[in-house]
Scaffold this motif. Structure first.
Motif, PDB file in Angstrom:
ATOM      1  N   THR A 189      -7.953  -1.189  -0.849  1.00  0.00           N
ATOM      2  CA  THR A 189      -7.334   0.133  -0.854  1.00  0.00           C
ATOM      3  C   THR A 189      -8.362   1.150  -0.396  1.00  0.00           C
ATOM      4  N   THR A 190      -7.903   2.223   0.224  1.00  0.00           N
ATOM      5  CA  THR A 190      -8.801   3.284   0.689  1.00  0.00           C
ATOM      6  C   THR A 190      -8.155   4.634   0.436  1.00  0.00           C
ATOM      7  N   TRP A 191      -8.982   5.676   0.302  1.00  0.00           N
ATOM      8  CA  TRP A 191      -8.451   7.035   0.193  1.00  0.00           C
ATOM      9  C   TRP A 191      -9.565   8.024   0.516  1.00  0.00           C
ATOM     10  N   ASP A 217      -3.532  -8.539   2.423  1.00  0.00           N
ATOM     11  CA  ASP A 217      -3.289  -7.221   1.867  1.00  0.00           C
ATOM     12  C   ASP A 217      -3.422  -6.211   2.996  1.00  0.00           C
ATOM     13  N   ALA A 233       0.850  -1.191   0.000  1.00  0.00           N
ATOM     14  CA  ALA A 233       0.000   0.000   0.000  1.00  0.00           C
ATOM     15  C   ALA A 233       0.882   1.235   0.000  1.00  0.00           C
ATOM     16  N   ALA A 269      -3.950  -1.727   3.847  1.00  0.00           N
ATOM     17  CA  ALA A 269      -4.315  -0.413   3.352  1.00  0.00           C
ATOM     18  C   ALA A 269      -4.256   0.583   4.494  1.00  0.00           C
ATOM     19  N   GLN A 324     -12.372  -2.814  -3.037  1.00  0.00           N
ATOM     20  CA  GLN A 324     -11.870  -4.175  -2.880  1.00  0.00           C
ATOM     21  C   GLN A 324     -11.990  -4.931  -4.190  1.00  0.00           C
TER      22      GLN A 324
END
Length: 325
Positions: free
Chosen positions: A298-300, A191, A78, A193, A289
């Motif tokens: 992943t995140t934002w 994974d 990440a 993030a 996802q």
């Protein structure tokens, strides 16, 4: 990104405070180029750390790539972009609902501070079960396990501190299941993030959706200090609206999560948001996802669009300013 090289210093804040890395952190970044700093060397032996990157000369941009590898098998990666400046309040909206581990990482670059950790749920703000408060010493970086609290009470995370701090949440997936194509049979799918704090979305904000096959995306929206109504519209790669706009109503201290992309959607897109009413401040973040090559996450945060740009006073070479007589 300029025509002149830059000289960069990297400070490391660990559980015991600022680490002495004198002589090892000076980095020269070539003009128009990039340089890699191995954080493992600067923060060796530290269970958790945060970095402060300073350009002694020149202009730079920086990001951290965190990777986990088991032998030759990838176990998650990440990027962590620079977080917001130290504040006494952080709202972290892009918190997944289905996680295996969540760790809150907080740095107090100045004075010792007391933390209040809250969850913004669908029904309102509640203290994080099991870990309502924490302390961080001056210059320290601490890790707080908030996994069980978020499992029992899912929602966005709010941090309030008596002194300015930096905050992020590290999410980890650790699943058994069909192995990804790149991994040997029987490998555990993993994974990670990072969720960073967000700025209020205001009258106009955007969050991109990654172009990833068979991925799903959700938007979590939260309101602090009062209720809020947020308009959400997905925009396609050609700039046109996709589907109908949604209006999300939030109670004070509440949050909601809505789907903004399904595995059948194709092509890049973004989510455009606007707070259209309410006395509170609204925050938002995307959670995406994908489960084709193993479950990935992943995140934002949604970023407010700048509508006003302040330009410094400037004079042409002849010393005249247009409009003057």
């Amino acid at each position: 990104p300029t025509t002149a090289p830059a000289v960069v210093e990297v400070d490391v804040f660990g559980p015991d405070g600022l680490r002495d890395v004198a002589g090892r952190s000076g980095v020269v970044v070539p003009a128009g180029g990039s340089a890699t700093v191995w954080v493992d060397a600067l923060a060796s032996g530290l269970p958790v750390a945060s970095l402060h990157v300073t350009a002694r000369s020149g202009l730079i941009s920086a990001a951290v790539l965190s990777q986990r590898i088991d032998g030759l098998t990838p176990q998650g990666a990440a990027f962590l972009a620079p977080v917001a400046r130290p504040e006494t309040r952080h709202v972290l909206p892009a918190v997944p609902e289905d996680i295996d581990a969540a760790t809150l990482v907080v740095t107090a670059p100045g004075s010792r501070t007391q933390l209040q950790i809250d969850v913004l749920t669908e029904s309102g703000l509640v203290p994080l079960p099991g870990v309502e408060t924490a302390q961080v010493g001056a210059g320290q970086t601490v890790a707080v396990d908030i996994t069980e609290g978020l499992r029992s009470t899912p929602g966005a995370v709010q941090i309030r501190a008596t002194e300015p701090v930096l905050a992020t949440v590290l999410h980890s997936l650790d699943r058994s299941g069909p192995p990804p194509r790149f991994a040997p049979p029987g490998v555990v799918v993993r994974d990670l993030a990072f969720t960073t704090s967000a700025a209020p979305i205001g009258a106009d904000a955007v969050a991109p959706l990654a172009t990833v096959a068979q991925s799903s995306a959700w938007l979590r929206v939260a309101a602090v200090g009062g209720g809020a109504v947020v308009r959400v519209q997905t925009i396609g790669a050609d700039g046109t609206a996709v589907g109908k706009a949604q209006r999300i109503r939030l109670t004070a201290g509440g949050s909601r999560i809505v789907a903004v992309r399904s595995p059948a959607d194709k092509g890049p897109a973004l989510v455009r948001l606007a707070q259209v009413s309410g006395s509170g401040e609204a925050f938002a973040g995307v959670i995406q996802q994908q489960d084709v090559d193993g479950e990935m996450l992943t995140t934002w945060p949604a970023e407010p669009l700048e509508r006003t740009v302040t330009v410094p006073d400037a004079r042409p070479a002849d010393g005249l300013i247009p409009g003057e007589s």
